[in-house]
Design a protein around this motif. Structure first.
Motif, PDB file in Angstrom:
ATOM      1  N   PHE A  22       0.784  -1.290  -0.115  1.00 37.58           N
ATOM      2  CA  PHE A  22      -0.153  -0.214  -0.017  1.00 37.58           C
ATOM      3  C   PHE A  22       0.936   1.165   0.032  1.00 37.58           C
ATOM      4  CE2 PHE A  22      -2.685   3.115   1.824  1.00 37.58           C
ATOM      5  CZ  PHE A  22      -3.720   3.232   0.971  1.00 37.58           C
ATOM      6  N   SER A  23       1.941   1.114   0.573  1.00 40.92           N
ATOM      7  CA  SER A  23       2.713   2.528   0.814  1.00 40.92           C
ATOM      8  C   SER A  23       3.426   2.718  -0.688  1.00 40.92           C
ATOM      9  CB  SER A  23       3.881   2.225   1.668  1.00 40.92           C
ATOM     10  OG  SER A  23       4.831   1.162   1.460  1.00 40.92           O
ATOM     11  N   ASP A  24       3.494   2.029  -1.631  1.00 38.72           N
ATOM     12  CA  ASP A  24       4.170   2.061  -3.015  1.00 38.72           C
ATOM     13  C   ASP A  24       2.744   2.806  -3.797  1.00 38.72           C
ATOM     14  OD1 ASP A  24       6.402   0.518  -2.497  1.00 38.72           O
ATOM     15  OD2 ASP A  24       5.590  -1.351  -3.186  1.00 38.72           O
ATOM     16  N   LEU A  25       1.676   2.572  -3.444  1.00 38.70           N
ATOM     17  CA  LEU A  25       0.525   2.988  -4.222  1.00 38.70           C
ATOM     18  C   LEU A  25       0.347   4.609  -3.445  1.00 38.70           C
ATOM     19  CD1 LEU A  25      -1.986   0.371  -4.525  1.00 38.70           C
ATOM     20  CD2 LEU A  25      -0.537   1.176  -6.149  1.00 38.70           C
ATOM     21  N   GLU A  26       0.466   4.602  -2.308  1.00 37.76           N
ATOM     22  CA  GLU A  26       0.390   6.006  -1.818  1.00 37.76           C
ATOM     23  C   GLU A  26       1.619   6.829  -2.302  1.00 37.76           C
ATOM     24  OE1 GLU A  26      -2.759   6.138   0.582  1.00 37.76           O
ATOM     25  OE2 GLU A  26      -1.315   7.755   1.149  1.00 37.76           O
ATOM     26  N   HIS A  27       2.620   6.556  -2.415  1.00 39.06           N
ATOM     27  CA  HIS A  27       3.750   7.138  -3.018  1.00 39.06           C
ATOM     28  C   HIS A  27       3.254   7.641  -4.421  1.00 39.06           C
ATOM     29  CE1 HIS A  27       7.642   8.862  -3.569  1.00 39.06           C
ATOM     30  NE2 HIS A  27       7.790   8.103  -4.704  1.00 39.06           N
ATOM     31  N   LEU A  28       2.847   6.867  -5.075  1.00 39.29           N
ATOM     32  CA  LEU A  28       2.202   7.027  -6.634  1.00 39.29           C
ATOM     33  C   LEU A  28       1.400   8.272  -6.623  1.00 39.29           C
ATOM     34  CD1 LEU A  28       1.861   6.766  -9.690  1.00 39.29           C
ATOM     35  CD2 LEU A  28       0.482   4.919  -9.184  1.00 39.29           C
ATOM     36  N   ILE A  29       0.295   7.981  -5.723  1.00 34.62           N
ATOM     37  CA  ILE A  29      -0.829   9.031  -5.603  1.00 34.62           C
ATOM     38  C   ILE A  29      -0.224  10.356  -5.030  1.00 34.62           C
ATOM     39  CG2 ILE A  29      -2.812   9.472  -3.994  1.00 34.62           C
ATOM     40  CD1 ILE A  29      -3.301   6.572  -4.118  1.00 34.62           C
ATOM     41  N   GLN A  30       0.537  10.587  -4.093  1.00 32.27           N
ATOM     42  CA  GLN A  30       1.079  11.581  -3.650  1.00 32.27           C
ATOM     43  C   GLN A  30       1.880  12.482  -4.808  1.00 32.27           C
ATOM     44  OE1 GLN A  30       4.030  10.519  -0.437  1.00 32.27           O
ATOM     45  NE2 GLN A  30       2.256  10.281   0.862  1.00 32.27           N
ATOM     46  N   GLN A  31       2.160  11.912  -5.807  1.00 33.52           N
ATOM     47  CA  GLN A  31       2.761  12.616  -6.953  1.00 33.52           C
ATOM     48  C   GLN A  31       1.706  12.988  -7.897  1.00 33.52           C
ATOM     49  OE1 GLN A  31       6.293  10.565  -8.600  1.00 33.52           O
ATOM     50  NE2 GLN A  31       6.036   9.107  -6.849  1.00 33.52           N
ATOM     51  N   LEU A  32       0.453  12.724  -7.913  1.00 36.29           N
ATOM     52  CA  LEU A  32      -0.483  13.175  -8.804  1.00 36.29           C
ATOM     53  C   LEU A  32      -1.010  14.581  -8.635  1.00 36.29           C
ATOM     54  CD1 LEU A  32      -2.497   9.508  -9.296  1.00 36.29           C
ATOM     55  CD2 LEU A  32      -0.792  10.676 -10.943  1.00 36.29           C
ATOM     56  N   PRO A  33      -1.354  15.303  -9.374  1.00 35.08           N
ATOM     57  CA  PRO A  33      -1.941  16.571  -9.168  1.00 35.08           C
ATOM     58  C   PRO A  33      -3.509  16.381  -9.068  1.00 35.08           C
ATOM     59  CG  PRO A  33      -1.403  16.335 -11.504  1.00 35.08           C
ATOM     60  CD  PRO A  33      -0.893  15.016 -10.695  1.00 35.08           C
ATOM     61  N   ALA A  34      -3.981  16.908  -7.945  1.00 33.59           N
ATOM     62  CA  ALA A  34      -5.576  16.812  -7.921  1.00 33.59           C
ATOM     63  C   ALA A  34      -6.245  17.810  -8.961  1.00 33.59           C
ATOM     64  CB  ALA A  34      -5.928  17.312  -6.405  1.00 33.59           C
ATOM     65  N   PRO A  35      -7.499  17.509  -9.372  1.00 34.99           N
ATOM     66  CA  PRO A  35      -8.203  16.098  -9.082  1.00 34.99           C
ATOM     67  C   PRO A  35      -7.669  15.089  -9.910  1.00 34.99           C
ATOM     68  CG  PRO A  35      -9.537  17.446 -10.430  1.00 34.99           C
ATOM     69  CD  PRO A  35      -8.234  18.294 -10.159  1.00 34.99           C
ATOM     70  N   PHE A  36      -7.583  13.897  -9.542  1.00 34.27           N
ATOM     71  CA  PHE A  36      -7.022  12.617 -10.252  1.00 34.27           C
ATOM     72  C   PHE A  36      -8.226  11.559 -10.192  1.00 34.27           C
ATOM     73  CE2 PHE A  36      -5.250  11.923  -6.154  1.00 34.27           C
ATOM     74  CZ  PHE A  36      -5.475  10.724  -6.131  1.00 34.27           C
ATOM     75  N   VAL A  37      -7.913  10.553 -11.184  1.00 34.22           N
ATOM     76  CA  VAL A  37      -8.525   9.212 -11.179  1.00 34.22           C
ATOM     77  C   VAL A  37      -7.714   8.114 -11.523  1.00 34.22           C
ATOM     78  CG1 VAL A  37     -10.197   7.830 -12.238  1.00 34.22           C
ATOM     79  CG2 VAL A  37     -10.705  10.205 -12.239  1.00 34.22           C
ATOM     80  N   LEU A  38      -7.286   7.348 -10.568  1.00 35.21           N
ATOM     81  CA  LEU A  38      -6.305   6.275 -10.736  1.00 35.21           C
ATOM     82  C   LEU A  38      -7.278   4.923 -10.882  1.00 35.21           C
ATOM     83  CD1 LEU A  38      -3.580   5.058 -10.228  1.00 35.21           C
ATOM     84  CD2 LEU A  38      -4.068   4.815  -7.829  1.00 35.21           C
ATOM     85  N   VAL A  39      -6.799   4.190 -12.236  1.00 33.50           N
ATOM     86  CA  VAL A  39      -7.436   3.173 -12.791  1.00 33.50           C
ATOM     87  C   VAL A  39      -6.484   2.177 -13.089  1.00 33.50           C
ATOM     88  CG1 VAL A  39      -9.618   4.589 -13.491  1.00 33.50           C
ATOM     89  CG2 VAL A  39      -7.731   3.897 -15.037  1.00 33.50           C
TER      90      VAL A  39
END
Length: 61
Positions: A22-39
């Motif tokens: 989960f921390s790997d995915l959290e790291h990815l999410i922290q780099q995405l500008p809001a708003p975002f959709v992860l699919v």
């Protein structure tokens, strides 16, 4: 009047052989500008879901 806003769409594939936590995915999410959709194809499996698997949606912005 119209409002224009950018929406970031991030599509990922996680092969079954890749050990991702989960921390790997959290790291990815922290780099995405809001708003975002992860699919994507996350290859998530659990015997609790039965033979057909589980479809889930996670909204994070």
């Amino acid at each position: 009047m119209s409002a224009k806003k950018t929406l970031t769409v991030c599509n990922i594939y996680l092969p079954p052989s890749l050990d991702v936590n989960f921390s790997d995915l959290e790291h990815l999410i922290q780099q995405l500008p809001a708003p975002f959709v992860l699919v994507g194809d996350l290859n998530a499996h659990s015997p609790l879901w039965g033979p057909r698997g589980l479809t889930f949606t996670w909204w994070g912005c």
